[in-house]
Write a protein that holds these residues in place. Structure first.
Motif, short mmCIF file in Angstrom:
data_model
loop_
_atom_site.label_atom_id
_atom_site.label_comp_id
_atom_site.label_asym_id
_atom_site.label_seq_id
_atom_site.Cartn_x
_atom_site.Cartn_y
_atom_site.Cartn_z
N LYS A 101 6.47 14.78 2.57
CA LYS A 101 5.20 14.79 1.91
C LYS A 101 5.21 15.94 0.78
CE LYS A 101 2.63 15.77 5.73
NZ LYS A 101 1.21 15.70 6.26
N ILE A 102 4.43 15.84 -0.14
CA ILE A 102 4.21 16.76 -1.15
C ILE A 102 2.65 16.47 -1.74
CG2 ILE A 102 4.59 17.56 -3.49
CD1 ILE A 102 7.51 16.34 -3.19
N THR A 103 1.90 17.62 -1.54
CA THR A 103 0.75 17.59 -2.19
C THR A 103 0.50 18.27 -3.39
OG1 THR A 103 -0.32 17.27 0.33
CG2 THR A 103 -2.00 17.68 -1.35
N ARG A 104 0.02 17.91 -4.41
CA ARG A 104 -0.17 18.89 -5.54
C ARG A 104 -1.22 18.49 -6.44
NH1 ARG A 104 4.66 16.46 -9.57
NH2 ARG A 104 3.33 14.57 -10.32
N ILE B 83 1.74 23.12 -6.28
CA ILE B 83 2.24 22.51 -4.91
C ILE B 83 1.38 23.01 -3.76
CG2 ILE B 83 4.13 21.88 -3.46
CD1 ILE B 83 6.04 21.71 -6.15
N HIS B 84 0.58 22.26 -3.15
CA HIS B 84 -0.34 22.87 -2.19
C HIS B 84 0.47 22.68 -0.83
CE1 HIS B 84 -3.60 24.08 -4.49
NE2 HIS B 84 -3.09 22.85 -5.27
N GLU B 85 1.23 21.53 -0.51
CA GLU B 85 1.88 21.18 0.79
C GLU B 85 3.36 20.48 0.42
OE1 GLU B 85 0.87 18.76 4.92
OE2 GLU B 85 0.03 18.30 2.96
N PHE B 86 4.31 21.07 0.86
CA PHE B 86 5.68 20.56 0.68
C PHE B 86 6.40 20.52 2.08
CE2 PHE B 86 10.03 21.10 -0.49
CZ PHE B 86 10.29 20.59 -1.53
N GLU C 36 -2.99 14.79 -6.01
CA GLU C 36 -2.06 13.91 -5.62
C GLU C 36 -1.41 14.15 -4.20
OE1 GLU C 36 -0.58 12.76 -10.10
OE2 GLU C 36 0.63 14.11 -8.88
N PHE C 37 -1.34 12.93 -3.44
CA PHE C 37 -0.64 13.12 -2.05
C PHE C 37 0.56 12.25 -2.24
CE2 PHE C 37 -5.30 14.17 -1.49
CZ PHE C 37 -5.25 15.13 -0.71
N PHE C 38 1.91 12.58 -2.19
CA PHE C 38 2.95 11.91 -1.90
C PHE C 38 3.46 11.72 -0.50
CE2 PHE C 38 4.73 12.13 -6.65
CZ PHE C 38 3.46 12.62 -7.24
N GLU C 39 3.62 10.46 0.02
CA GLU C 39 4.49 10.58 1.24
C GLU C 39 5.53 9.57 1.13
OE1 GLU C 39 1.41 9.11 4.18
OE2 GLU C 39 0.11 10.60 3.56
N PHE C 40 6.70 10.24 1.64
CA PHE C 40 7.95 9.23 1.74
C PHE C 40 8.31 8.97 2.90
CE2 PHE C 40 7.45 12.91 -1.50
CZ PHE C 40 8.17 12.19 -2.53
N LYS D 49 9.23 23.85 -15.38
CA LYS D 49 9.31 24.58 -14.15
C LYS D 49 9.24 23.47 -13.11
CE LYS D 49 5.23 27.10 -13.14
NZ LYS D 49 4.28 28.04 -13.15
N LEU D 50 9.69 23.69 -11.91
CA LEU D 50 9.61 22.95 -10.80
C LEU D 50 9.93 23.67 -9.57
CD1 LEU D 50 8.67 20.42 -9.32
CD2 LEU D 50 11.05 19.41 -9.94
N GLU D 51 9.04 24.37 -8.91
CA GLU D 51 9.38 25.28 -7.76
C GLU D 51 8.65 24.35 -6.51
OE1 GLU D 51 7.91 29.60 -9.82
OE2 GLU D 51 6.20 28.13 -9.03
N SER D 52 9.83 23.71 -5.92
CA SER D 52 9.63 22.89 -4.86
C SER D 52 9.39 23.49 -3.64
CB SER D 52 10.89 21.91 -4.71
OG SER D 52 10.77 21.00 -5.97
N ARG D 53 8.38 24.02 -3.42
CA ARG D 53 7.94 24.73 -1.98
C ARG D 53 6.31 24.88 -2.27
NH1 ARG D 53 6.38 29.53 -4.09
NH2 ARG D 53 7.24 30.31 -6.01
N LYS D 54 5.90 25.31 -0.91
CA LYS D 54 4.51 25.24 -0.59
C LYS D 54 4.07 26.48 -1.87
CE LYS D 54 0.80 26.00 2.54
NZ LYS D 54 0.49 25.91 4.02
N HIS D 55 2.96 26.57 -2.61
CA HIS D 55 2.30 27.31 -3.54
C HIS D 55 3.22 27.38 -4.57
CE1 HIS D 55 -0.48 28.24 -0.45
NE2 HIS D 55 0.41 28.73 0.45
N GLY D 56 4.30 26.36 -4.80
CA GLY D 56 5.14 26.49 -6.06
C GLY D 56 4.24 25.98 -7.05
#
Length: 155
Positions: free
Chosen positions: A85-88, A77-80, A102-106, A49-56
């Motif tokens: 960025k992605i926070t998960r 996923i808490h922030e998208f 985890e905080f990912f910044e691009f 499963k990979l729901e690339s969205r906030k609350h996914g």
């Protein structure tokens, strides 16, 4: 050979900072982290499963040749924010490791290069130090090398 993925982990802290520059446009680097088919290529694991969205939610698993699941990880996923960025959360099932944040910044460096910064926060200094005792750095560097190779073909 020097690892391109850099890990900074200060003594006595419960977090680490991971950075890697890629010879990829920002959009492709981000895509490599949010599209299941691409994630499977470079991570070498099945994306359940990979729901690339906030609350996914997300879930990955790896099986042995007989089909037995040997690794499973999941999170929320808490922030998208696309291309930024992605926070998960990240939880490895059936291990003593607690959930981590985890905080990912691009970041775009040039039209053809980009940077991924991962800030990982652990429940405790001990949990972070236990992770660092594993071949975590080598595995992450190898995965990022595979990401560069697989997505580089899409350029």
């Amino acid at each position: 050979m020097e690892r391109k993925t850099k890990i900074t982990a200060e003594d006595g802290q419960q977090d680490m900072l991971i950075t890697r520059e890629f010879d990829l446009p920002l959009e492709l680097l981000f895509k490599a982290n949010v599209e299941p088919e691409i994630v499977e290529q470079w991570m070498g694991t099945k994306v359940v499963k990979l729901e690339s969205r906030k609350h996914g939610g997300w879930q990955y698993e790896t099986s042995d040749p007989k089909g037995n699941v040997v690794f499973r990880a999941n999170g929320v996923i808490h922030e998208f924010v696309p291309n930024q960025k992605i926070t998960r959360t990240f939880e490895m099932e059936n291990t003593p490791f607690p959930v981590q944040l985890e905080f990912f910044e691009f970041e775009k460096l040039t039209d053809d290069t980009s940077k991924l910064t991962m800030h990982i926060v652990y429940k405790s200094v001990a949990a972070r130090d236990q992770m660092l005792k594993l071949p975590f750095a080598q595995g992450l560097n190898m995965a990022h090398d595979r990401l560069q190779a697989a997505v580089g073909k899409l350029v």
